[in-house]
Design an enzyme around this catalytic site. Structure first.
Site, PDB file in Angstrom:
ATOM      1  N   ASP A   1       0.831  -1.203   0.000  1.00 27.53           N
ATOM      2  CA  ASP A   1       0.000   0.000   0.000  1.00 27.53           C
ATOM      3  C   ASP A   1       0.864   1.251   0.000  1.00 27.53           C
ATOM      4  O   ASP A   1       0.524   2.254  -0.624  1.00 27.53           O
ATOM      5  CB  ASP A   1      -0.920   0.011   1.230  1.00 27.53           C
ATOM      6  CG  ASP A   1      -1.984  -1.053   1.134  1.00 27.53           C
ATOM      7  OD1 ASP A   1      -2.463  -1.325   0.021  1.00 27.53           O
ATOM      8  OD2 ASP A   1      -2.341  -1.626   2.180  1.00 27.53           O
TER       9      ASP A   1
ATOM     10  N   ASP B   1      -4.923  14.747  21.555  1.00 28.33           N
ATOM     11  CA  ASP B   1      -3.677  14.637  20.785  1.00 28.33           C
ATOM     12  C   ASP B   1      -3.799  15.299  19.418  1.00 28.33           C
ATOM     13  O   ASP B   1      -2.804  15.720  18.828  1.00 28.33           O
ATOM     14  CB  ASP B   1      -3.314  13.161  20.571  1.00 28.33           C
ATOM     15  CG  ASP B   1      -2.795  12.508  21.849  1.00 28.33           C
ATOM     16  OD1 ASP B   1      -2.661  13.221  22.865  1.00 28.33           O
ATOM     17  OD2 ASP B   1      -2.529  11.290  21.827  1.00 28.33           O
TER      18      ASP B   1
ATOM     19  N   THR C   1      -9.558   1.981   6.840  1.00 25.24           N
ATOM     20  CA  THR C   1      -9.016   0.721   7.356  1.00 25.24           C
ATOM     21  C   THR C   1      -7.560   0.852   7.818  1.00 25.24           C
ATOM     22  O   THR C   1      -6.969  -0.125   8.268  1.00 25.24           O
ATOM     23  CB  THR C   1      -9.086  -0.378   6.272  1.00 25.24           C
ATOM     24  OG1 THR C   1      -8.543   0.147   5.050  1.00 25.24           O
ATOM     25  CG2 THR C   1     -10.518  -0.827   6.026  1.00 25.24           C
ATOM     26  N   ALA C   2      -6.991   2.051   7.695  1.00 26.35           N
ATOM     27  CA  ALA C   2      -5.585   2.250   8.059  1.00 26.35           C
ATOM     28  C   ALA C   2      -5.473   2.889   9.452  1.00 26.35           C
ATOM     29  O   ALA C   2      -6.014   2.361  10.423  1.00 26.35           O
ATOM     30  CB  ALA C   2      -4.893   3.062   6.966  1.00 26.35           C
TER      31      ALA C   2
ATOM     32  N   SER D   1      -7.018   2.005  13.648  1.00 28.91           N
ATOM     33  CA  SER D   1      -6.223   1.852  14.875  1.00 28.91           C
ATOM     34  C   SER D   1      -6.690   2.807  15.969  1.00 28.91           C
ATOM     35  O   SER D   1      -6.523   2.545  17.153  1.00 28.91           O
ATOM     36  CB  SER D   1      -4.743   2.126  14.604  1.00 28.91           C
ATOM     37  OG  SER D   1      -4.273   1.371  13.525  1.00 28.91           O
TER      38      SER D   1
HETATM   39  P1  NAP Z   1       4.078   2.068   6.976  1.00 28.36           P
HETATM   40  O1  NAP Z   1       4.400   2.692   8.267  1.00 28.36           O
HETATM   41  O2  NAP Z   1       5.067   1.247   6.259  1.00 28.36           O
HETATM   42  O3  NAP Z   1       2.789   1.123   7.086  1.00 28.36           O
HETATM   43  C1  NAP Z   1       1.554   1.355   7.603  1.00 28.36           C
HETATM   44  C2  NAP Z   1       0.696   0.104   7.378  1.00 28.36           C
HETATM   45  O4  NAP Z   1      -0.609   0.545   6.939  1.00 28.36           O
HETATM   46  C3  NAP Z   1       1.202  -0.858   6.307  1.00 28.36           C
HETATM   47  O5  NAP Z   1       0.977  -2.179   6.730  1.00 28.36           O
HETATM   48  C4  NAP Z   1       0.354  -0.513   5.098  1.00 28.36           C
HETATM   49  O6  NAP Z   1       0.205  -1.580   4.167  1.00 28.36           O
HETATM   50  C5  NAP Z   1      -0.966  -0.203   5.772  1.00 28.36           C
HETATM   51  N1  NAP Z   1      -1.918   0.595   4.994  1.00 28.36           N
HETATM   52  C6  NAP Z   1      -1.676   1.675   4.205  1.00 28.36           C
HETATM   53  N2  NAP Z   1      -2.819   2.116   3.658  1.00 28.36           N
HETATM   54  C7  NAP Z   1      -3.804   1.306   4.104  1.00 28.36           C
HETATM   55  C8  NAP Z   1      -5.199   1.242   3.885  1.00 28.36           C
HETATM   56  N3  NAP Z   1      -5.824   2.134   3.107  1.00 28.36           N
HETATM   57  N4  NAP Z   1      -5.924   0.276   4.532  1.00 28.36           N
HETATM   58  C9  NAP Z   1      -5.305  -0.611   5.345  1.00 28.36           C
HETATM   59  N5  NAP Z   1      -3.993  -0.602   5.584  1.00 28.36           N
HETATM   60  C10 NAP Z   1      -3.243   0.334   4.968  1.00 28.36           C
HETATM   61  O7  NAP Z   1       3.641   3.304   6.002  1.00 28.36           O
HETATM   62  P2  NAP Z   1       3.053   3.256   4.555  1.00 28.36           P
HETATM   63  O8  NAP Z   1       3.070   1.880   4.004  1.00 28.36           O
HETATM   64  O9  NAP Z   1       3.679   4.374   3.801  1.00 28.36           O
HETATM   65  O10 NAP Z   1       1.516   3.655   4.854  1.00 28.36           O
HETATM   66  C11 NAP Z   1       1.174   4.929   5.317  1.00 28.36           C
HETATM   67  C12 NAP Z   1      -0.078   4.780   6.156  1.00 28.36           C
HETATM   68  O11 NAP Z   1       0.253   4.202   7.407  1.00 28.36           O
HETATM   69  C13 NAP Z   1      -0.754   6.065   6.542  1.00 28.36           C
HETATM   70  O12 NAP Z   1      -1.578   6.557   5.507  1.00 28.36           O
HETATM   71  C14 NAP Z   1      -1.517   5.657   7.787  1.00 28.36           C
HETATM   72  O13 NAP Z   1      -2.854   5.287   7.476  1.00 28.36           O
HETATM   73  C15 NAP Z   1      -0.804   4.428   8.293  1.00 28.36           C
HETATM   74  N6  NAP Z   1      -0.337   4.640   9.676  1.00 28.36           N
HETATM   75  C16 NAP Z   1      -0.950   3.908  10.650  1.00 28.36           C
HETATM   76  C17 NAP Z   1      -0.635   4.112  11.987  1.00 28.36           C
HETATM   77  C18 NAP Z   1      -1.362   3.313  13.020  1.00 28.36           C
HETATM   78  O14 NAP Z   1      -2.163   2.454  12.646  1.00 28.36           O
HETATM   79  N7  NAP Z   1      -1.152   3.558  14.297  1.00 28.36           N
HETATM   80  C19 NAP Z   1       0.336   5.058  12.343  1.00 28.36           C
HETATM   81  C20 NAP Z   1       0.958   5.775  11.327  1.00 28.36           C
HETATM   82  C21 NAP Z   1       0.604   5.565   9.973  1.00 28.36           C
HETATM   83  P3  NAP Z   1       1.489  -2.184   3.343  1.00 28.36           P
HETATM   84  O15 NAP Z   1       2.170  -3.077   4.302  1.00 28.36           O
HETATM   85  O16 NAP Z   1       0.880  -2.937   2.211  1.00 28.36           O
HETATM   86  O17 NAP Z   1       2.325  -1.005   2.897  1.00 28.36           O
END
Ligand code: NAP
Ligand code: MN
Length: 271
Positions: free
Chosen positions: A48, A150, A161-162, A166
């Site tokens: 993603d 925060d 879903t991202a 959480s």
């Molecule tokens: P990353 O830190 O490598 O990964 C974040 C995770 O979120 C990866 O497993 C990614 O999938 C997954 N993801 C991204 N878009 C998604 C979606 N629309 N639905 C479900 N899962 C998704 O960073 P990154 O790969 O560049 O992704 C950036 C995203 O990370 C941000 O947009 C944010 O949503 C998310 N994030 C989440 C948290 C948290 O949950 N606490 C904190 C910071 C950021 P892949 O493994 O396939 O890349």
């Protein structure tokens, strides 16, 4: 003849997939064309994160994006590394559809001027320092509320879903165009009041966020994070406006694709 090009995270597996994909596509009659003009299909090889990077570097292209998952989760990605041959067969037969995802336009006003970004997942506005962050948030034309905590996150259905999930936000089916505002550790007591749950808004709503900094407390100000990347930070972030973008991302899905089956397999996993 239909053309294609490749956007890859270029790790070892992705390079191997590319080496298999290109001859399969060419023998099916597609032409590789790496120029950015008018390509019909863009392959996004990675997870993603790779898709987020593609949309960020190219805006939201008109081409259909085919995600091949060589990353970890792959919510946007439809094709598996062992399914290249099967995919090309289905593509040729027209046995697929295009799923359209809304994006969000993010306009950041600082003392230096205005910058704009387009996000597909979310935008987060949160305090940089250790203190409680106060935000004045306006929905639509008039109503203004305060969030203390925060920070807040605004997401599209794709992003629900991202990070949103959480934080306890709800999962939104992308078939419904909606924006969600999700509080991050909201405070609710007699000193400070915040909504404790998320809020769903129609896609013609605009959301305005104004940080309410206190001179002695908020030395570091706030940061604005677009799809996992910091795009602004500091005391001079004066206002952030969020609205639905004009363009949609167009993602390849097999005919049998079902959003809730994807959620089941990627979030709940095996039962
Ligand atoms: P990353 O830190 O490598 O990964 C974040 C995770 O979120 C990866 O497993 C990614 O999938 C997954 N993801 C991204 N878009 C998604 C979606 N629309 N639905 C479900 N899962 C998704 O960073 P990154 O790969 O560049 O992704 C950036 C995203 O990370 C941000 O947009 C944010 O949503 C998310 N994030 C989440 C948290 C948290 O949950 N606490 C904190 C910071 C950021 P892949 O493994 O396939 O890349
Ligand atoms: Mn990732």
């Amino acid at each position: 003849m239909a053309t294609f090009r490749i956007f890859s995270n270029n790790d070892e597996l992705s390079d191997r997939i590319e080496a298999e994909l290109v001859p399969e596509m060419e023998s099916a009659g597609y032409v590789r064309d790496e120029s950015r003009q008018n390509t019909d299909i863009i392959f996004c090889i990675g997870g993603d994160g790779a898709l987020l990077r593609l949309l960020r570097t190219e805006g939201f292209p008109d081409a259909m994006i085919v995600g091949i998952n060589t990353g970890h989760l792959g919510f946007f990605q439809e094709v598996t590394p062992d399914g290249i041959h099967d995919f090309v067969e289905k593509l040729k037969k027209g046995d697929y559809h295009v799923q359209e995802y809304i994006g969000m336009k993010i306009r950041i006003h600082t003392t230096d001027g205005v910058t704009e970004f387009v996000a597909i997942n979310e935008v987060v506005i949160k305090g940089v320092g250790e203190r409680l962050t106060h935000l004045e948030v306006g929905f639509g034309k008039s109503s203004v509320t305060r969030y203390s905590g925060d920070g807040i996150l605004v997401c599209t259905p794709a992003g629900s879903t991202a990070y949103n999930y959480s934080l306890g936000g709800v999962i939104m089916d992308p078939a419904v165009d909606t924006l969600q505002v999700t509080p991050m550790a909201p405070v609710n007591n007699i000193a400070y009041r915040s909504f404790q749950t998320g809020i769903l808004l129609p896609t013609d709503a605009s959301i305005t966020v104004v940080p309410k900094l206190q001179d002695d407390h908020d030395r570091d100000g706030v940061m604005v994070i677009e799809d996992g990347r910091v795009v602004a930070r500091g005391r001079d972030v004066q206002k952030v406006c969020v609205m639905v973008a004009d363009k949609k991302a167009r993602i390849f899905r097999f005919s049998g694709y079902d959003f809730w089956t994807k959620v089941q397999s990627k979030i709940l996993g095996e039962r």
